[in-house]
Motif scaffolding. Structure first.
Motif, short mmCIF file in Angstrom:
data_model
loop_
_atom_site.label_atom_id
_atom_site.label_comp_id
_atom_site.label_asym_id
_atom_site.label_seq_id
_atom_site.Cartn_x
_atom_site.Cartn_y
_atom_site.Cartn_z
N TYR A 488 39.62 41.66 46.54
CA TYR A 488 39.76 41.86 45.09
C TYR A 488 40.27 40.56 44.47
O TYR A 488 41.05 39.83 45.08
N ILE A 490 42.22 39.32 41.10
CA ILE A 490 43.00 39.77 39.95
C ILE A 490 43.08 38.61 38.94
O ILE A 490 43.68 37.57 39.26
N TRP A 522 51.73 44.61 40.03
CA TRP A 522 50.38 45.15 40.22
C TRP A 522 50.42 46.22 41.30
O TRP A 522 51.14 46.11 42.29
N ASP A 526 45.01 50.09 43.64
CA ASP A 526 43.79 49.71 42.93
C ASP A 526 43.92 48.38 42.20
O ASP A 526 43.03 47.98 41.46
N LYS A 528 45.72 47.44 39.69
CA LYS A 528 45.82 47.51 38.24
C LYS A 528 47.23 47.09 37.80
O LYS A 528 48.19 47.25 38.56
#
Length: 578
Positions: A488, A490, A522, A526, A528
């Motif tokens: 991922y 970010i 964070w 997930d 977020k």
């Protein structure tokens, strides 16, 4: 006007006179007026101007047009063939040739341009720097032996001294690389090829005769001291036990029906989302560069550009001790995971070990340039340091001996983190690369490419398979060690990410610090955003998270230490007070 007056007089006379029969005249009754004789008026004599006579215009007889001579026939113009295959087309007119000749004449007649002394020196300096850059690039492309004995043998064959006073292995290898690049630039490739042939011939002769020659035998690894071998064996034993415990705990959580992992994660995220500013304290007269919590969370250590490190009590953030000893600015500080000792890194090329009373215990010397980050191995027996000399090193905490000098980055190494099992180490640097090293074998097992700018922060997750990196491209990347790729990305901040830290117990959330004057939390589920910790007035340089995740400390260039605590912890403190 004269005409109007005459008309008026004639009209008045007509009114006075009347018509009468023939032969009779009626005279009006007007008093007689004696008439005076009128004298004749003689006009003045004006002399007549004399006008000269004008000569008569001669009459020009009509001219007879002459017949025009016929124009000579124009010769046909022979044009050159069209340009093909990139040929240059010549000019097809005389005017072009004439203009070209004129330009050549002007250029020939123009005075030569004189270069000033300052411009000449600047041009020479630029050429010299360009030659040095090309030399370094050529040197980086050359294959240089990694074995120190082989490096000495190569220098001996080139007619150079095998070692200089105070020269270390890495410096000797760099000297050989630059020497080979210089010979390559001078065109002495034949000499290099001859040297290679001699080495190959000597190696084959040694193999044939069964004679062992250390100067010719090239192992595929760099030989280390016996202490490094013992350390790797101990690290392997320690990591196997820790990994077994971690896997057993993960299986128990998965198989236990009473364990609700999602509810536990949500509770941790709620705690992180309720973080508020609990305390703000001036940490030093100069900008702060690093901070670290002790194992029990009762103390906080900070360091600054003044070269001084300080220890603070928690959660009141009151200064306890001041650590003075570095001659340059301190770049990072870290508490030991097994006892209340702490280590500091500095730009004076040394790392130092202190106790909590401010007493200097050990000094670790060996780096050739200023240090970046510093980290303790989970066992507490080893200390890792990064440096701008493009290496990171592993030290024995008790003896102060340098166990490992690890190369591999093409530019300065900045960040370092150890796996919670103790088996792996991860480094990052200004080459926009992160590398994962196996401490048990010394091999580089992963090269994580993805950042486009220098990587400054790196940290392993307690779950064992996630790794977070943050860099100057304003992003934080999550890497999955099982898939060996980026999991991922970010888009974390509006400026570079200076530090990344997972919550140390379970890794349920991740905290990032940035030069945009904020720190952000964070979700590791997930990824977020959970909370933005804003309050600093300058760049946030470092952060740390206490063991249970109840406290987050941040330090900044505004010279302040800010402590963020969750509201549930505040309620617990209020209940204790009641």
């Amino acid at each position: 006007m004269e005409v109007d007056e005459e008309n008026t007089v004639s009209a008045s006379l007509a009114e006075l006179s009347t018509t009468v029969p023939d032969g009779q005249t009626v005279v009006p009754a007007i008093d007689p007026i004696p008439l005076q004789p009128v004298l004749p008026i003689t006009p003045p004599v004006i002399p007549t101007p004399v006008v000269p006579t004008i000569a008569s215009v001669p009459v020009i007889p009509p001219s007879i047009p002459r017949p025009l001579a016929p124009l000579p026939p124009r010769p046909p113009v022979l044009r050159p063939p069209l340009a093909q295959n990139g040929e240059v087309k010549a000019s097809d007119s005389d005017s072009d040739r004439e203009d070209t000749g004129t330009l050549r004449t002007v250029k020939a007649s123009a005075p030569a341009y004189e270069i000033s002394e300052e411009s000449r020196l600047a041009k020479e300096r630029q050429e010299r720097l360009m030659q040095e850059f090309l030399m370094k690039r050529r040197a980086a492309a050359l294959a240089v032996p990694t074995n120190d004995m082989a490096v000495r043998a190569r220098l001996r064959r080139l007619g150079e001294p095998m070692t200089l006073f105070g020269e270390r292995e890495m410096e000797r290898r760099d000297r050989l690389r630059m020497l080979m690049a210089k010979l390559d630039s001078e065109g002495q490739l034949e000499r290099l090829m001859k040297i290679h042939e001699e080495e190959e011939a000597a190696a084959s002769a040694a193999l044939t005769e069964g004679v062992e020659d250390e100067s010719i035998q090239y192992p595929f690894y760099t030989e280390g001291p016996k202490s490094l071998l013992d350390a790797r064996v101990e690290i392997a034993k320690y990591s196997i036990v820790r990994a077994a415990m971690r896997l057993q705990r993960a299986r128990r959580k998965k198989d236990d029906p009473d364990e609700d992992l999602d509810a536990e994660i949500n509770w941790a995220l709620e705690q992180a989302g309720s973080l508020v500013l609990d305390c703000s304290e001036i940490g030093d007269d100069r900008p702060l560069s690093g901070c670290s919590f002790s194992q029990d969370g009762q103390m906080l250590a900070t360091c600054s550009l003044s070269g001084i490190a300080k220890i603070w009590s928690m959660p009141q953030v009151k200064k306890i001790y001041t650590l003075k000893g570095h001659t340059e600015r301190t770049t990072d500080v870290a508490f030991s995971p097994i006892h209340n000792h702490l280590a500091t890194a500095s730009a004076d090329r040394t790392a130092r070990l202190w106790n909590t009373e401010g007493t200097l215990l050990k000094t670790y010397e060996g780096h050739l340039d200023r240090l970046g980050r510093i980290a303790f191995h989970p066992s507490g027996k080893y200390l890792g340091t990064t440096s701008f000399d493009k290496t990171w090193r592993l030290w024995d905490v008790e003896t102060g001996e340098e166990l490992l000098l690890q190369e591999g980055h093409s530019r300065s190494v900045y960040g370092l983190s150890f796996h919670h099992d103790g088996s792996l180490a991860a480094s990052c640097g200004l080459d926009a690369l992160a590398r994962v090293w196996d401490l048990r074998s010394g091999r580089s097992i992963l090269a994580l490419e993805g950042h486009v700018k220098p990587v400054l922060g790196i940290n392993f997750s307690p779950n064992g398979y996630h790794l977070a990196t943050g860099g100057e491209d304003n992003t934080c990347r999550i890497w999955d060690l099982r898939k060996k790729k980026s999991l991922y990305i970010i888009p974390a901040h509006g400026n570079l990410v200076s530090q990344v830290k997972f919550e140390p117990q379970e890794g349920y959330f991740l905290v990032t610090a940035s030069y945009d004057m904020t720190a952000k939390v964070w979700s590791s589920k997930d990824f977020k955003p959970v909370k933005t910790l804003s309050g600093h007035e300058a760049k946030v340089t470092s952060l740390d998270v206490v063991g249970d995740g109840q406290y987050v400390a941040t330090v900044s260039h505004d010279r302040t230490i800010k402590l963020w605590s969750s509201r549930s912890h505040e309620k617990e403190k209020a209940m204790e007070v009641d």
